[in-house]
Write an enzyme that holds these catalytic residues in place. Structure first.
Site, short mmCIF file in Angstrom:
data_model
loop_
_atom_site.label_atom_id
_atom_site.label_comp_id
_atom_site.label_asym_id
_atom_site.label_seq_id
_atom_site.Cartn_x
_atom_site.Cartn_y
_atom_site.Cartn_z
N GLU A 68 0.84 -1.20 0.00
CA GLU A 68 0.00 0.00 0.00
C GLU A 68 0.88 1.25 0.00
O GLU A 68 0.63 2.20 -0.74
CB GLU A 68 -0.91 -0.02 1.24
CG GLU A 68 -1.70 1.26 1.45
CD GLU A 68 -1.72 1.69 2.91
OE1 GLU A 68 -2.08 0.89 3.77
OE2 GLU A 68 -1.37 2.86 3.17
N GLU A 143 10.25 1.69 2.07
CA GLU A 143 8.90 1.62 2.65
C GLU A 143 8.74 0.43 3.58
O GLU A 143 7.98 0.48 4.53
CB GLU A 143 7.85 1.58 1.54
CG GLU A 143 7.83 2.79 0.64
CD GLU A 143 7.49 4.07 1.39
OE1 GLU A 143 6.73 4.01 2.37
OE2 GLU A 143 7.99 5.14 0.98
ZN LIG Z 1 1.03 2.63 6.98
#
Ligand SMILES: [Zn+2]
Length: 974
Positions: A68, A143
Site C-alpha cells: 500500500e 517503505e
Molecule cells: Zn502505513
C-alpha cells in the site's frame, strides 16, 4: 428483454434508486478485464474515486501494508517517486490516502474540482496497476525494511517506514490486545496473520515475494472501482478504459477467503503484553472474550451484531456495562464488532484486572448475558439505540469525511465477500429489520446463538510483563549483532554501499521531466475570493445570538459557548471532569439510564466540551469556554433544550460508589487515549509555558488533565466529600448566562420557532456575574522529557514568533505546508524512519515542529535546528510554488457541514475573525512567493535558539538523553 448497455467497455448490469441517501446505484462490469465498478450517482460535488483490491495476507510480513505504501512511489506514466506527495501538496483534494484492512486495500481520492478529480484518479490508477516496485528494490527497502549500516564499526539496525510504523502500533497496549484477539479466533485462516506486519516478521519479506503479491492481487479482475457524486461519467469511463483497463484480460481466477472451521470447544489462552518498566503488575491484567458467528454475507447480521454490542455495553444504560462497573472487578471495559471480515466477530475487552479476579469476572459476564437473554432488554433502550442510529444515517454528516467515501468504505466488506453493497446503503431495509427487535426477541436470541451457545469463542488473558519492551529490543539487537558477525568483510562493504545508494536515491530530487508529468492544477483554477459564512448577529442582554439560516435537512443545531473567564487553570480540569460524568450519573428528574434513552430518542446527541480561544487581533486575550451543543429534528427542539438543561445543569452527585468507579474508568481510558496522541501532548506541554491557551488545553485534554485524574483517584479514597463539594461548585459557578455566545443553525423557516425555545434554556442558567480569574503565573521555560510505556518518541520543539517581532500571516500556512511536506518529511520520515511529522504556525504567535512515532530523539531535535538553513537554500519554480499554495487552498476550501458552519460562526465571533481578515489571509496565501518563504529563515532561527522542547518517549531513549532535559517526568503518574 433489456438491451445490454455498454459504454467504453463497461456493461451496465443493474441500476437502482436508493431513496434514503438520495442517489442511484449503477453496477458495471468491465468486460475485458473483469473489473467490477459501482457508480453512486447524485448531485454531491465532493466526488470520490476509490479502487479496492482483495488482499489476503499470506504471513506476518505485512506485505499488503508495505505494498500500500510502495505503489505510491512512482509508476509507469508518473515515474517521479514524489508523485503522491506532489498530489497532497498541489491538488484541491478533499481526501487522499490509502488504507490496508485485514483483507482489502483501498486507494481513495476525493475532490470538488472536476479537473482535479480526474487528475487524481489517473495517478491512482497508474500507481496501483503500473507501479515501479518490480524494477526498483529501493522502494521496498525504504517503505518496508532494510538493514541500515553506514559505518563498518557501527551497529546494524532495521529501518523502514512500515517497520517503524508497526513498531509504534505494536507498542500500544490496546492494539496488541485487539490484534491478538482477532488473530486467535482465526488460527487457520489469513485473519490469523497480521496484514499490517509484525515487526519481528517484516524482515522476512523478500523482493520476490513482494512482487508476487502485487502480481496476484492487484489485477483489475480482483478490484472494485467506486465512483461517487456529480462526475462526468462518460469522460471518466473513457479514461479508465482506454488508459488502463483495456490492456488487461480477465484471468477468471476468483480470490476467496477460506473460512475458519468453528472450534470444537471454547478456547482458553494466555498471552503476554509489555508493561512500563516501573509499573506494578498487580491489577494490570487484561481479558478479552471473543465470539465469531455467522457470515458477513448473512443479510443484516453485521448491523444486528453492532446494535447488540451497543445495547450490551455502549450506552450508559447498557446492562452488561452497568454490571461490570458495579462489580468493580476491572477498571475499564469495551465491546466492538468486526462486521467487515468474512466471519463477523464480537470482542469484549476488559482492562486492568487483578489476576485473582479474572474467574469471577468471566462468571459475572456469563451470568449477566444469560439474565439479559432470558429477561430481555429494556424496550426503551432498544428504541433509543435504533433512533440514534436512524438520526445518524439521515443526517449523513460524516464529520470531515467525504460522504461518498463513507458509503464506499461502509460497503467494501459486503462486496469483497460476495454480498450486495446495496444492503448497507439502502438503510430503510435494515432499519426495518433491526426494529423487529422491539417486539420480538431478536437481540436476545443473538446473545444465545452468537455468544452463549457458540463454541467458536475464546477467553484470552493478557499477562503484564514489565521489561518486555527492553527485552524485545535486546533480542533484536542481538539478532542484528549475530547477523553482522555472519557477514564477511566484503558483504559488510556491500551493505554500506547499498545504504549509501539508497540514501543518495532518497536525497536526489526527481528529474524535472518526471515532475512535469504529474498533472497539476494552476492558480488560475482557484477562486480568489474567500467564502465566509456570515451569521446574523443579535446582541442580547449580556449574551449574543448568532443565526445561521442554511439548508440543514430539517435539523436544528445549537452550539452554546459559555464563558469561563472566571475559571482558574485548576478549575478548568474540574470543569472537564464534571462534563465527563454527565449522562453517567442520575439527574434531578431522571435516572441516568432514562436520561440517556430520552436523549437518544429525542435528539441527535448532546455534547459538552472545553476549549480556549485567543482573540485574533490581541492573542494575549485567551478566552476559555465551555461548549454545550446539541442537535435534533426541528419539531423536537423543545425536548432538545429540555434535555440539554437536564444533562448539564441538574446532575446529582449522590451515588458515591458509581462516581468512584466512573473516575477509575475515566482515568484508565484517558491514559490510553492520551498516549496515542503523544505528539499533541508534546506540543501542548512544550507551548504551555509560553501560551495560556496551551496551558488551558493541557489542563482539559493533555498530560495536565491526566495527572489531575491521578490526583483525584488518590483523593477519592480519603476525601470523596471534598470531590463532590467541588462538583457542586462547578455546577453553580460555571453555567452562567453572562458572556454566552449561542449559535443557532437551521433552515431559515425553522429559526424563529427554535429561537423562542431558547428562552427556557437561558432562564435556567445562572444570572450571577463573576470577576475574571487572576492571571496564573507563567512557569519558566523548561526542557521536559516525559517517559511513557511506548517504543517510539514524539519530539516537539517551538516557541513564540510574535515575541521575536513577527506578525502572523497567511503566508505562514504555505510555509508550514512546505516544511511539513519537504524538509521535515525528508529528514524525519524518509531518512529518520519516523511515521510522520510537521510544522505549525498559529495566529496567536506560537509555532512548533513535531515528529510522530519517531525512532529518534536527539537526531530529530537536530533536524529542527537545521530548518532555517534549509529555508535559506529554498528555491523552486512558479509551478512548484503554485502547488504548495493549492495545497493550502484545498484545506481552506474544504466543504463544510451545517454543524461545522454553526460552530465556526461562534468561534469566529469570539475570536474576532471576520470576512475582511479571512480574505486577507487568503490573499496572503495566494501571493506567497519564494522570497517570502526564505525570509522566514531568520524568524525560525531565532525561535529555535530559545531551545524550547518537549519529548514524550520510551523510558530508555529519554533517560539515555537525560542531559538534554531540565526535568524528566513520568507520563503515568501514580
Ligand atoms: Zn502505513
Amino acid at each position: 428483454m433489456m438491451e445490454k448497455k455498454i459504454t467504453h467497455g463497461f456493461e451496465l448490469t443493474r441500476r437502482q434508486e436508493i431513496k434514503e441517501i438520495g442517489a442511484t446505484i449503477n453496477y458495471f462490469k468491465h468486460l475485458k478485464s473483469g473489473a467490477d465498478m459501482i457508480y453512486l450517482e447524485n448531485e454531491d460535488t465532493n466526488k470520490v474515486f476509490n479502487i479496492t483490491f482483495r488482499t489476503v495476507p499470506e504471513d506476518d510480513t505485512g506485505c499488503p501494508h508495505i505494498l500500500e505504501h510502495s505503489v505510491l512511489n512512482g509508476s509507469k506514466n508518473f515515474p517521479a517517486k514524489g508523485t503522491f506527495m506532489e498530489l497532497i501538496k498541489g491538488s484541491l483534494n478533499t481526501f487522499i490516502n490509502a488504507m490496508t484492512s485485514s483483507d482489502w486495500t483501498s486507494y481513495p481520492v476525493a475532490s470538488t474540482n472536476d479537473k482535479d478529480f480526474l487528475n487524481l484518479m489517473r495517478v491512482y490508477l497508474d500507481a496501483v496497476l503500473n507501479p515501479l516496485i518490480y524494477d526498483d528494490p529501493r522502494i521496498l527497502q525504504q517503505e518496508g525494511w532494510h538493514y541500515e549500516l553506514f559505518d563498518k564499526e557501527g551497529e546494524i539496525n532495521y529501518r523502514g517506514v512500515v517497520y517503524n510504523e508497526m513498531k509504534g502500533a505494536f507498542s500500544s497496549e490496546d492494539s496488541i490486545v485487539v490484534r491478538n484477539s482477532t488473530n486467535a479466533q482465526f488460527p487457520d485462516t489469513p485473519y490469523g496473520f497480521e496484514s499490517g506486519g509484525d515487526p519481528d516478521a517484516i524482515p522476512q519479506l523478500t523482493q520476490e515475494k513482494f512482487a508476487d503479491f502485487h502480481r496476484k492481487y492487484y489485477h483489475p479482475s480482483n478490484s472494485l472501482i467506486w465512483l461517487y457524486g456529480d462526475v462526468d461519467l462518460d469522460e471518466t469511463l473513457k479514461i479508465i478504459n482506454e488508459s488502463y483497463l483495456k490492456d488487461f484480460d480477465d484471468p477468471k481466477i476468483e480470490i476467496r477467503f477460506p473460512m475458519q472451521e468453528p472450534f470444537n470447544e471454547p478456547k482458553k489462552i494466555t498471552m503476554q503484553y509489555p508493561l512500563g518498566d516501573d509499573m506494578e503488575i498487580e491489577g494490570e491484567y487484561h481479558l478479552t472474550l471473543n465470539y465469531t458467528y455467522g457470515k458477513a454475507t448473512d443479510s443484516y447480521l453485521g448491523t444486528s451484531l453492532q446494535i447488540l454490542a451497543e445495547l450490551l455495553m455502549n450506552t450508559p444504560a447498557s446492562p452488561l456495562k452497568l454490571a461490570i462497573i458495579r462489580s468493580g472487578l476491572c477498571k475499564n471495559s469495551m465491546i466492538y464488532v468486526r462486521a467487515d471480515i468474512v466471519q463477523p466477530t464480537i470482542h469484549i475487552f476488559l482492562k486492568q484486572i487483578k489476576k485473582e479476579d479474572i474467574p469471577a469476572l468471566i462468571e459475572l459476564i456469563q451470568n449477566e448475558l444469560q439474565r439479559i437473554a432470558s429477561e430481555g432488554f429494556d424496550k426503551k433502550l432498544i428504541e433509543a439505540t435504533l433512533n440514534a442510529r436512524e438520526f445518524f444515517l439521515r443526517e449523513a454528516q460524516m464529520q470531515n469525511f467525504p460522504k461518498g467515501l463513507f458509503y464506499s468504505l461502509g460497503s467494501i466488506g459486503e462486496w469483497i465477500h460476495g454480498g450486495d453493497p446495496i444492503d448497507s446503503l439502502a438503510f430503510e431495509g435494515y432499519l426495518a429489520h433491526l426494529r423487529k427487535g422491539i417486539t420480538e426477541p431478536l437481540y436476545e436470541n443473538l446473545i444465545e446463538e452468537a455468544m452463549l451457545k457458540n463454541d467458536h469463542r475464546s477467553e484470552i488473558v493478557f499477562e503484564p510483563v514489565p521489561g518486555m519492551i527492553a527485552a524485545g529490543e535486546e533480542r533484536v539487537r542481538k539478532e542484528l549483532e549475530e547477523y553482522k558477525n555472519s557477514l564477511s568483510e566484503k558483504e559488510i562493504e556491500e551493505l554500506i554501499e547499498m545504504n549509501i545508494k539508497l540514501k543518495e536515491w532518497q536525497e536526489t530530487p526527481d528529474s524535472e521531466e518526471d515532475m512535469l508529468k504529474i498533472p497539476l492544477l494552476s492558480l488560475s483554477d482557484v477562486d480568489t475570493k474567500a467564502s465566509f459564512n456570515e451569521p446574523i448577529v443579535e446582541e442580547k442582554e449580556g449574551w449574543t445570538l448568532l443565526k445561521n439560516p442554511i439548508h440543514t435537512n430539517g435539523i436544528v443545531y445549537i452550539s452554546s459557548h459559555l464563558d469561563l473567564a472566571h475559571a482558574t487553570i485548576e478549575d478548568i480540569s474540574w470543569i472537564r471532569l464534571y462534563t465527563q460524568l454527565l449522562g453517567q450519573i442520575d439527574s434531578e428528574n431522571y435516572s441516568f439510564a432514562e436520561l440517556n434513552n430520552e436523549i437518544r430518542n429525542n435528539t441527535g446527541g448532546i455534547t459538552l466540551n472545553t476549549q480556549a480561544y485567543g482573540e485574533i487581533e490581541n492573542p494575549e486575550n485567551v478566552m476559555p469556554k465551555l461548549v454545550l451543543a446539541g442537535k435534533a429534528i426541528a419539531d423536537k427542539t423543545p425536548a432538545l433544550i429540555k434535555f440539554m438543561a437536564e444533562l448539564a445543569l441538574r446532575p446529582l452527585f449522590e451515588d458515591e460508589g458509581r462516581i468512584k468507579s466512573l473516575l477509575l474508568e475515566l482515568k484508565s481510558g484517558a491514559e490510553q487515549r492520551t498516549i496515542n496522541m503523544g505528539h499533541v501532548v508534546a506540543i501542548t506541554r512544550m507551548l504551555a509555558p509560553i501560551s495560556k491557551a496551551h496551558r488551558i488545553q493541557d489542563a482539559y485534554g493533555g498530560l495536565g488533565y491526566l495527572h489531575f485524574l491521578s490526583d483525584i483517584v488518590n483523593q477519592m479514597e480519603g476525601d470523596m466529600a471534598g470531590i463532590i463539594a467541588k462538583f457542586k461548585e462547578v455546577q453553580k459557578r460555571y453555567f452562567t448566562k453572562e458572556g454566552l455566545v449561542l449559535s443557532l443553525t437551521a433552515n431559515e423557516e425553522l429559526i424563529p420557532k427554535a429561537e423562542k425555545e431558547l428562552d427556557s434554556l437561558l432562564a435556567q442558567l445562572s444570572q450571577e456575574s463573576h470577576a475574571p480569574a487572576e492571571e496564573d503565573a507563567s512557569p519558566a521555560k523548561i526542557k521536559e522529557g516525559i517517559t511513557a510505556p511506548i517504543k517510539i518518541q514524539y519530539v516537539a520543539k517551538g516557541g513564540d514568533f510574535r515575541e521575536k517581532g513577527y506578525d502572523y500571516s497567511g503566508k505562514m500556512m504555505v510555509l508550514g505546508s512546505i516544511l511539513s511536506t519537504e524538509h521535515l518529511y525528508k529528514e524525519l520520515r524518509v531518512k529518520g524512519g519516523a511515521y510522520g511529522g510537521g510544522a505549525g504556525f498559529r495566529q496567536d504567535g506560537t509555532m512548533f515542529f513535531y515528529s510522530y512515532r519517531d525512532p529518534n530523539l536527539k537526531e530529530s531535535l537536530d533536524v529542527y535546528s537545521g530548518v532555517a538553513e534549509s529555508l535559506r537554500a529554498f528555491n523552486v519554480n512558479r509551478r512548484e510554488m503554485d502547488k504548495f499554495i493549492l495545497g493550502v487552498i484545498s484545506t481552506l476550501d474544504y466543504p463544510k457541514t451545517p454543524e461545522t458552519i454553526g460552530t465556526e460562526a461562534a468561534v469566529n465571533y469570539i475570536t474576532g475573525m471576520n470576512k475582511e481578515l479571512f480574505q486577507k489571509i487568503r490573499d496572503e496565501v495566494l501571493s506567497t512567493n519564494v522570497e517570502d518563504i526564505k525570509a522566514y529563515a531568520e524568524m525560525i532561527e531565532e525561535v529555535m535558539k530559545d531551545n524550547h522542547y518537549t519529548v514524550v518517549g520510551s523510558e530508555t531513549k529519554v533517560k539515555e538523553a537525560s542531559a538534554l532535559f531540565d526535568e524528566i517526568i513520568p507520563f503515568i503518574k501514580k
